[in-house]
Design a protein around this motif. Structure first.
Motif, PDB file in Angstrom:
ATOM      1  N   ILE A  29      -7.830 157.500 -33.223  1.00  0.00           N
ATOM      2  CA  ILE A  29      -8.756 158.566 -32.120  1.00  0.00           C
ATOM      3  C   ILE A  29      -8.182 158.652 -30.946  1.00  0.00           C
ATOM      4  N   PHE A  31      -5.857 161.549 -27.936  1.00  0.00           N
ATOM      5  CA  PHE A  31      -5.331 162.833 -27.779  1.00  0.00           C
ATOM      6  C   PHE A  31      -3.920 162.952 -28.141  1.00  0.00           C
ATOM      7  N   ILE A  91     -13.945 152.818 -30.377  1.00  0.00           N
ATOM      8  CA  ILE A  91     -13.218 153.672 -29.242  1.00  0.00           C
ATOM      9  C   ILE A  91     -13.464 152.814 -27.924  1.00  0.00           C
ATOM     10  N   PRO A  92     -12.296 152.487 -27.297  1.00  0.00           N
ATOM     11  CA  PRO A  92     -12.450 151.677 -26.127  1.00  0.00           C
ATOM     12  C   PRO A  92     -13.122 152.520 -25.012  1.00  0.00           C
ATOM     13  N   LEU A  93     -13.827 152.418 -23.970  1.00  0.00           N
ATOM     14  CA  LEU A  93     -14.280 152.919 -22.894  1.00  0.00           C
ATOM     15  C   LEU A  93     -13.601 152.911 -21.750  1.00  0.00           C
ATOM     16  N   LYS A  95      -9.166 152.271 -20.580  1.00  0.00           N
ATOM     17  CA  LYS A  95      -7.793 152.413 -21.026  1.00  0.00           C
ATOM     18  C   LYS A  95      -7.149 150.933 -21.527  1.00  0.00           C
ATOM     19  N   ASP A 140     -15.251 147.122 -23.236  1.00  0.00           N
ATOM     20  CA  ASP A 140     -16.529 147.878 -24.000  1.00  0.00           C
ATOM     21  C   ASP A 140     -15.677 148.725 -24.754  1.00  0.00           C
TER      22      ASP A 140
ATOM     23  N   PHE B  31     -25.169 150.524 -21.800  1.00  0.00           N
ATOM     24  CA  PHE B  31     -25.533 149.364 -21.881  1.00  0.00           C
ATOM     25  C   PHE B  31     -26.721 149.252 -21.034  1.00  0.00           C
ATOM     26  N   ILE B  63     -15.842 162.910 -35.552  1.00  0.00           N
ATOM     27  CA  ILE B  63     -15.564 162.188 -34.080  1.00  0.00           C
ATOM     28  C   ILE B  63     -14.520 163.045 -33.751  1.00  0.00           C
ATOM     29  N   LEU B  65     -12.568 164.600 -29.547  1.00  0.00           N
ATOM     30  CA  LEU B  65     -12.372 164.325 -28.156  1.00  0.00           C
ATOM     31  C   LEU B  65     -12.518 165.740 -27.358  1.00  0.00           C
ATOM     32  N   ARG B  67     -11.446 167.136 -23.318  1.00  0.00           N
ATOM     33  CA  ARG B  67     -10.938 167.102 -21.990  1.00  0.00           C
ATOM     34  C   ARG B  67     -11.386 168.215 -21.295  1.00  0.00           C
ATOM     35  N   ILE B  91     -19.641 161.041 -24.949  1.00  0.00           N
ATOM     36  CA  ILE B  91     -19.756 159.692 -24.034  1.00  0.00           C
ATOM     37  C   ILE B  91     -18.375 159.764 -23.528  1.00  0.00           C
ATOM     38  N   PRO B  92     -18.449 159.545 -22.140  1.00  0.00           N
ATOM     39  CA  PRO B  92     -17.384 159.671 -21.209  1.00  0.00           C
ATOM     40  C   PRO B  92     -16.339 158.495 -21.650  1.00  0.00           C
ATOM     41  N   LEU B  93     -15.144 158.634 -21.468  1.00  0.00           N
ATOM     42  CA  LEU B  93     -14.030 157.638 -21.652  1.00  0.00           C
ATOM     43  C   LEU B  93     -13.491 157.067 -20.264  1.00  0.00           C
ATOM     44  N   SER B  94     -14.529 157.283 -19.286  1.00  0.00           N
ATOM     45  CA  SER B  94     -14.147 156.415 -18.113  1.00  0.00           C
ATOM     46  C   SER B  94     -15.647 156.308 -17.387  1.00  0.00           C
ATOM     47  N   LYS B  95     -15.526 155.817 -15.991  1.00  0.00           N
ATOM     48  CA  LYS B  95     -16.882 155.762 -15.237  1.00  0.00           C
ATOM     49  C   LYS B  95     -17.160 157.073 -14.724  1.00  0.00           C
ATOM     50  N   LEU B 142     -15.756 161.521 -25.760  1.00  0.00           N
ATOM     51  CA  LEU B 142     -15.834 161.243 -27.054  1.00  0.00           C
ATOM     52  C   LEU B 142     -16.917 162.236 -27.622  1.00  0.00           C
TER      53      LEU B 142
END
Lengths: 171, 171
Positions: A29, A31, A91-93, A95, A140, B31, B63, B65, B67, B91-95, B142
């Motif tokens: 999963i 890009f 899926i890691p949240l 990098k 996470d 969380f 599933i 992605l 951008r 679900i955002p892949l960063s903060k 995601l």
């Protein structure tokens, strides 16, 4: 480790995580891994479509989160697990880098992949895999897997111990 | 905008994203939002279980992605969409922070939520919502939603325009 050098024959090769290399076990999963990419939302968003399918059988899909402690290297691989009734995606949240260990069966030598830029994986139903091997920091992950009735986790101790010596892709 | 001041009655209140406030529309994936938290992987990982259920009807879960280009404020909300046959999670892949706009129907005043620490959301099947409103930067998400046959996207132009003036939670 007990201070002894590792037996070279027990050290797993660390492979780069790519869709073709990982295809016997599941999906990557990331890009760049999608075969269908198209604009949505009036052109403001690109959708990288259908990277993985959620397999649930007679159950249902669930979205959960996981917070994983980092493991230290060298790391001993002594067991694997599988979920016969459904797929399971991590899926890691961030990098984060982490290691993925999978095998055709507990009797086969496992294969080890390094996810280096936060790529996620989706284990197909029944794929033997090691629990999360986070590296460097508390990490996470989003989990997409199956809820529902029926026993859905088999664990197997391996007939021998395999080692991951370092998180470096073998050339 | 046309240089004119916004009509105060057309400005949406920006609410903090919390599970109770968002519950008429879907789930918060974060969380702290899970009712079941338990150790897995021999105690090395905490699983925050079942934050959202993937609704797919006769289809299947996918599933993907996304951008997303950032939007600029003030932002005009002129349309909404819904997916009658399945849930849809982002679900955002960063903060990343981003804005979420939902409504009981296109005729009801929308509600606007600010996700401030990378929380995800899962729209229940049929929830009217605005396409992604990323802020500040190109943002990766995601997506967990439904694949399968049947028309699964309704779009509606709103009878009036609503505005998001700033990404600040109203006190």
């Amino acid at each position: 480790m007990n201070g002894a050098a590792l037996d070279a024959a027990s050290i797993l090769t660390v492979e780069r995580l790519t869709p073709p290399a990982f295809s016997p076990f599941g999906d990557v999963i990331a890009f760049g891994a999608a075969s269908k990419v198209f604009p949505i939302n009036h052109g403001t968003t690109m959708r990288h479509h259908g990277l993985a399918r959620v397999e649930v059988g007679a159950g249902h899909g669930l979205i959960s989160l996981a917070r994983a402690e980092p493991r230290t290297l060298p790391f001993a691989v002594t067991m694997l697990e599988r979920h016969p009734l459904g797929s399971q995606a991590f899926i890691p949240l961030s990098k984060t880098s982490y290691l993925i260990v999978v095998a055709e069966s507990p009797e086969h030598p496992p294969r080890c992949f390094l996810a280096t830029h936060g790529e996620g994986v989706n284990y197909h139903a029944g794929t033997w895999h090691h629990p999360l091997i986070a590296l460097d920091q508390v990490s996470d992950f989003l989990i997409v897997d199956r809820g529902g009735d029926g026993p859905n986790c088999d664990e197997a101790n391996l007939p021998r111990t395999w080692w991951i010596e370092s998180a470096t892709i073998s050339s």
